[in-house]
Design a protein around this motif. Structure first.
Motif, PDB file in Angstrom:
ATOM      1  N   ALA A  33       0.860  -1.189   0.000  1.00 58.25           N
ATOM      2  CA  ALA A  33       0.000   0.000   0.000  1.00 58.25           C
ATOM      3  C   ALA A  33       0.890   1.230   0.000  1.00 58.25           C
ATOM      4  N   SER A  35       0.679   5.752  -0.275  1.00 60.71           N
ATOM      5  CA  SER A  35      -0.108   6.990  -0.328  1.00 60.71           C
ATOM      6  C   SER A  35       0.670   8.042  -1.100  1.00 60.71           C
ATOM      7  N   GLU A  37       0.531  12.023  -2.117  1.00 63.13           N
ATOM      8  CA  GLU A  37      -0.056  13.352  -1.960  1.00 63.13           C
ATOM      9  C   GLU A  37       0.215  14.105  -3.256  1.00 63.13           C
ATOM     10  N   GLU A  80      -3.239  -1.753  -2.733  1.00 62.48           N
ATOM     11  CA  GLU A  80      -4.058  -0.553  -2.612  1.00 62.48           C
ATOM     12  C   GLU A  80      -3.202   0.682  -2.853  1.00 62.48           C
ATOM     13  N   ASP A  82      -3.425   4.904  -2.484  1.00 64.55           N
ATOM     14  CA  ASP A  82      -4.171   5.988  -1.855  1.00 64.55           C
ATOM     15  C   ASP A  82      -3.748   7.312  -2.483  1.00 64.55           C
ATOM     16  N   THR A  84      -4.163  11.319  -2.366  1.00 60.21           N
ATOM     17  CA  THR A  84      -4.612  12.312  -1.398  1.00 60.21           C
ATOM     18  C   THR A  84      -3.997  13.669  -1.704  1.00 60.21           C
ATOM     19  N   ALA A 116      -7.950   4.420  -3.859  1.00 59.44           N
ATOM     20  CA  ALA A 116      -8.768   5.267  -2.995  1.00 59.44           C
ATOM     21  C   ALA A 116      -8.361   6.723  -3.191  1.00 59.44           C
ATOM     22  N   VAL A 117      -9.342   7.594  -3.247  1.00 60.50           N
ATOM     23  CA  VAL A 117      -9.062   9.023  -3.384  1.00 60.50           C
ATOM     24  C   VAL A 117      -9.900   9.777  -2.358  1.00 60.50           C
ATOM     25  N   THR A 118      -9.254  10.650  -1.605  1.00 61.97           N
ATOM     26  CA  THR A 118      -9.954  11.464  -0.610  1.00 61.97           C
ATOM     27  C   THR A 118     -10.292  12.820  -1.208  1.00 61.97           C
ATOM     28  N   LYS A 193     -15.163  10.432   5.869  1.00 61.84           N
ATOM     29  CA  LYS A 193     -14.056  10.572   6.822  1.00 61.84           C
ATOM     30  C   LYS A 193     -14.339  11.780   7.712  1.00 61.84           C
ATOM     31  N   TYR A 286       4.574  -0.236   3.356  1.00 58.57           N
ATOM     32  CA  TYR A 286       3.861   1.016   3.087  1.00 58.57           C
ATOM     33  C   TYR A 286       4.819   2.195   3.181  1.00 58.57           C
ATOM     34  N   GLY A 342      -6.880   3.675   9.427  1.00 56.69           N
ATOM     35  CA  GLY A 342      -6.589   2.966   8.179  1.00 56.69           C
ATOM     36  C   GLY A 342      -5.218   2.338   8.097  1.00 56.69           C
TER      37      GLY A 342
END
Length: 380
Positions: A33, A35, A37, A80, A82, A84, A116-118, A193, A286, A342
């Motif tokens: 996973a 993330s 930004e 996954e 992410d 963000t 996944a997108v916030t 969220k 991660y 998470g």
């Protein structure tokens, strides 16, 4: 004991022993996973986050560079991804990233299951058009698109928290339209969220009811003060919780509605004891990349291992500096106070032992239900 239960026990036991070795040696596994930004730009001015204060003169990486990053062989086992910010949908080339992911899924990202997108949901038209365009392409590649909308109160209080006029009206409209879109596309998963603040402590049940009425998953967690991800140490005094606030959160997270939430149970225990006790595999399977390319093994630990614009992501991940930081994971003061929601999603199967205890405690049938509810079957 059934054969399947025995197999689960053996798998988690192996995972646990392997993780203990990696942790002792400071060696990583393969990322499962990540993330990204992709921008620090945001149209909201949230009271609990200072990302939006990063000067506009600080550039965000161009989208081709993010796509090139994901083409690395390092991501062969990623499950996954992410996306963000800032606000990801503020970028008018976000679909280029999603299209690039679809192409990479064919050869580089074969294990990828979900993106996944916030979003703060304020750019309703852009969110909906991008999501609607992406879903068919993702479905062809066997990918789920998870859209997580930030919602901190039901009504005008949300506007005050986000420092944006009509934030509640815009965000709620975005959510309602996404729910309609979900009815047509089974690979769209929509959730909320909520960041708990002293200001919105009385909104917990309202947010939960709002989500339940629309069949949305929830990520509800106290605000985090960190020099890393949220850049907000200057807000520590304003965002501190009273003993009454803490009691209210304990009662909320101890509710039966969170029976299938490992995070809620961990939070309730943390709020009672003051020490977080849950597994973490940040830096092992991660990591987090800031909008300028700085790579952090954990988004809450400020220390960078370097920048992907000057050094390959593989070299950074396997560097001696990363190994030294990795050995500290779980031992730092930030780790003992971490309420980041998470992170346990990819840590529980990887760390093994905590999840094994849950299996033995719940029995296989309830464990499988928990595993599927949390979306962890992709890691098993």
């Amino acid at each position: 004991m059934t054969k399947k239960t025995s197999q689960l026990i053996i798998q988690l036991l192996k995972n646990g022993l392997r993780f203990q070795y990696l942790k002792h040696a400071g060696k990583p596994g393969r990322p499962q996973a990540v993330s990204l930004e992709i921008t620090h730009d945001c149209i909201a001015r949230c009271i609990m986050c200072n990302i939006w204060k990063i000067p506009g003169t600080v550039p965000n990486l161009p989208m081709p560079q993010w796509i090139e990053l994901l083409s690395s062989e390092l991501f062969a086992d990623i499950r996954e991804l992410d996306i963000t910010g800032g606000e990801p949908f503020i970028r008018d080339d976000l679909y280029d990233l999603f299209g690039g992911i679809c192409e990479l899924k064919k050869k580089n990202l074969k294990s990828l299951k979900a993106v996944a997108v916030t979003t703060n949901g304020l750019l309703t038209d852009r969110v909906l058009s991008t999501v609607e365009k992406t879903l068919p392409a993702f479905q062809k590649q066997g990918l789920d698109l998870v859209v997580v909308c930030a919602l901190d109160a039901v009504g005008e209080l949300h506007d005050r928290i986000r420092n944006y006029k009509n934030a509640w009206l815009k965000a709620s409209k975005t959510i309602e339209e996404l729910v309609l879109l979900r009815n047509k596309h089974p690979n769209l998963i929509v959730g909320l969220k909520m960041t708990i603040l002293p200001l919105n402590i009385d909104e917990l049940c309202k947010i939960s009811e709002f989500a339940d009425a629309r069949e949305l998953f929830t990520i509800i967690s106290p605000c985090i003060i960190t020099e890393g991800r949220y850049l907000n140490p200057d807000r520590a005094a304003d965002l501190s919780f009273s003993p009454e606030d803490v009691d209210q959160m304990i009662e909320f997270f101890s509710n039966d509605q969170f029976r299938w939430s490992f995070h809620a149970e961990s939070l309730a225990d943390f709020l009672k004891s003051g020490t977080m006790k849950k597994p973490c595999s940040c830096g092992f399977n991660y990591f987090f990349v800031r909008s300028n390319g700085e790579m952090l093994l954990c988004p809450l630990i400020k220390e960078s291992v370097g920048n992907i614009t000057t050094t390959s992501v593989s070299d950074l991940f396997f560097s001696d500096q990363a190994a030294e930081i990795r050995k500290k994971i779980g031992k730092l003061p930030q780790c003992h106070e971490c309420t980041e929601p998470g992170l346990e999603r990819y840590s529980l199967p990887y760390e093994g032992f905590h999840y094994l205890k849950l299996l033995l405690k719940l029995g296989r049938a309830e464990f499988v239900q928990l595993n599927q509810h949390m979306g962890l079957d992709k890691y098993m």
